[in-house]
Design an enzyme around this catalytic site. Structure first.
Site, short mmCIF file in Angstrom:
data_model
loop_
_atom_site.label_atom_id
_atom_site.label_comp_id
_atom_site.label_asym_id
_atom_site.label_seq_id
_atom_site.Cartn_x
_atom_site.Cartn_y
_atom_site.Cartn_z
N LYS A 1 -7.38 -5.48 -2.26
CA LYS A 1 -6.53 -6.62 -1.73
C LYS A 1 -5.23 -6.44 -2.35
O LYS A 1 -4.09 -6.97 -1.79
CB LYS A 1 -7.15 -7.78 -2.01
CG LYS A 1 -8.11 -8.11 -0.92
CD LYS A 1 -8.87 -9.63 -0.72
CE LYS A 1 -9.85 -9.82 -0.11
NZ LYS A 1 -11.19 -9.38 -0.45
C1 LIG Z 1 -12.31 -9.08 0.43
C2 LIG Z 1 -13.31 -7.92 0.05
C3 LIG Z 1 -14.14 -7.40 0.92
C4 LIG Z 1 -14.21 -7.78 2.39
O1 LIG Z 1 -12.79 -7.25 3.13
P1 LIG Z 1 -12.46 -7.97 4.61
O2 LIG Z 1 -11.02 -7.18 4.93
O3 LIG Z 1 -12.58 -9.32 4.29
O4 LIG Z 1 -13.48 -7.52 5.44
C5 LIG Z 1 -14.85 -6.54 0.53
N1 LIG Z 1 -15.23 -6.16 -0.74
C6 LIG Z 1 -14.46 -6.75 -1.58
C7 LIG Z 1 -14.50 -6.29 -3.11
C8 LIG Z 1 -13.44 -7.78 -1.26
O5 LIG Z 1 -12.55 -8.32 -2.36
#
Ligand SMILES: *Cc1c(COP(=O)(O)O)cnc(C)c1O
Length: 437
Positions: free
Chosen positions: A107
């Site tokens: 993210k």
């Molecule tokens: C946010 C997140 C996900 C899921 O991603 P999405 O885009 O919401 O499907 C998977 N793994 C981790 C570690 C995350 O922080």
């Protein structure tokens, strides 16, 4: 480029408005009017480019009409201060490691890009008081807060459920200070999300404050995630392994996989996608039955994927709206798998034993889904390793019987002093707090 709402009940808006608003007025999600296809020569040439060069190419394809090229390239450069390497885990499976950024989860890419793009629009418009609201179960809050730290004109409120995020996650957004305000809500993650949604719908609040969202509903957060799919392709192409790619994405709100589907629409050769879920499997149900029913989320050891009503499902449906049979078209491109906590733990143990590779619980779902899909001769599997295992140290150590090292970057956060404001889960109290802050 203009952006339309997936609900189709409001007129199209500029990129600037889509980013500042987050969600469309009809509660739909913004989509770009065009996804430009890259020439196959450009795709062939990716292997000769750096990650920065690749990301600039992709960013220009979406944003060049709305942001001056020099500024855009600079935004991209600022966002990507780290690499996303592909690492072999088994004979034909690679881990795409997305966790080398400041908060050690994928993210960081979207969080940092959005912060910079919003900062740019705010300067251009002369706004000086934009409030970003973000509800988090752990990972989103840290990436968004760190992305926005010190960006002038923007204040970030991170809402998180008291006592329900790991200590490592908590310190990544409660120790920052400056323009980051951590709100410790006496409730669950769903309560935090409800407070944010109610804030966007409250007319008098929106009259007084400019509010926006930094969850993956925001185009500026989810589109840049397509950068690293191209980068993975380039790296595998250099090794002669990009011919038939199967990409497995551990999914919660489905922003990450949607960015992959965008990359494919731009011409990136991906043969098939896999959405790997934990027990929260409404998408798998949809693939099996053609019907979508949201549910309340249940807690799992892959907690960043504990989502019962994935917001980007609307974007996936929209991408396929021109297909005669939408459900069939989606099934042709995407398979789904679901794993219980014990299965996730077993994959982590087996992989560690047989290869020495430490998976985090989210990446483990992605890897296991590739194994269960069963790669054919000539196919290469890539799973997205979405977070650094040390972010889930207690869980990983318990399962693998290890004592994994917490990287210096994380230790630095843990030395800071926690600052947070405790609030109840009632909306009036939250609203009053925002108005008088
Ligand atoms: C946010 C997140 C996900 C899921 O991603 P999405 O885009 O919401 O499907 C998977 N793994 C981790 C570690 C995350 O922080």
């Amino acid at each position: 480029m203009k952006y339309y709402s997936t609900n189709g009940r409001v007129s199209v808006v500029s990129l600037e408005e889509a980013v500042v608003k987050g969600l469309a007025g009809d509660k739909g999600l913004f989509m770009p009017e065009q996804i430009k296809r890259l020439d196959s020569k450009v795709i062939d040439g990716l292997k000769d480019k750096s990650f920065h060069g690749i990301a600039c190419l992709v960013a220009r394809s979406f944003f060049s009409e709305d942001v001056e090229l020099e500024i855009l390239d600079e935004l991209v450069k600022d966002t990507l201060s780290f690499d996303t390497p592909v690492v072999p885990v088994s004979e034909n499976c690679f881990s795409l490691e997305l966790f080398h950024g400041p908060t050690l989860a994928f993210k960081d890419v979207g969080g940092r890009f959005m912060a910079r793009l919003l900062g740019y629009f705010i300067r251009k418009r002369g706004l000086n008081d934009v409030n970003v609201l973000v509800a988090t179960s752990g990972d989103t809050g840290s990436a968004v807060a760190n992305g926005f730290l010190g960006v002038p004109g923007i204040r970030v409120f991170v809402l998180y459920p008291k006592g329900k995020v790991s200590p490592i996650q908590e310190c990544q957004f409660t120790t920052l200070g400056q323009n980051i305000v951590a709100l410790e809500i006496d409730g669950t993650f769903d309560d935090c999300q409800a407070l944010v949604k109610n804030a966007f719908m409250d007319e008098s609040l929106n009259k007084h404050l400019t509010l926006t969202s930094a969850n993956s509903i925001n185009v500026a957060r989810f589109l840049p995630q397509s950068f690293y799919y191209f980068n993975a392709y380039a790296q595998l192409d250099r090794q002669g392994k990009a011919g038939e790619l199967v990409v497995s994405v551990p999914s919660g709100n489905f922003g990450n996989i949607t960015a992959g589907l965008f990359a494919a629409r731009m011409g990136l050769p991906v043969k098939h996608f896999i959405a790997a879920n934990n027990r929260n499997d409404v998408f798998l149900e949809y693939l099996k039955t053609g019907e979508y029913h949201s549910r309340s989320s249940v807690s799992t050891i892959a907690n960043a994927m504990d989502v019962g009503d994935p917001s980007n499902f609307a974007r996936i449906l929209d991408l396929y709206k021109k297909a005669g049979n939408v459900h069939q078209a989606i099934c042709n491109d995407i398979s789904g798998y679901r794993y219980m906590d014990e299965e996730i733990a077993e994959t982590m143990r087996k992989t560690y034993r047989e290869t020495g590779y430490v998976l985090d619980p989210h990446g483990a779902c992605g890897f296991q889904a590739l194994l269960d899909y069963g790669l054919k001769e000539g196919e290469t599997g890539v799973f997205l390793e979405t977070a650094y295992p040390a972010k889930f140290k207690e869980t990983v150590d318990r399962i693998l019987n290890t004592d994994i090292v917490i990287p210096l970057k994380l230790q630095a956060f843990m030395k800071g002093v926690k600052q947070s404001v405790e609030l109840g889960k009632d909306f009036q109290g939250f609203k009053q707090f925002l108005l008088t802050y």
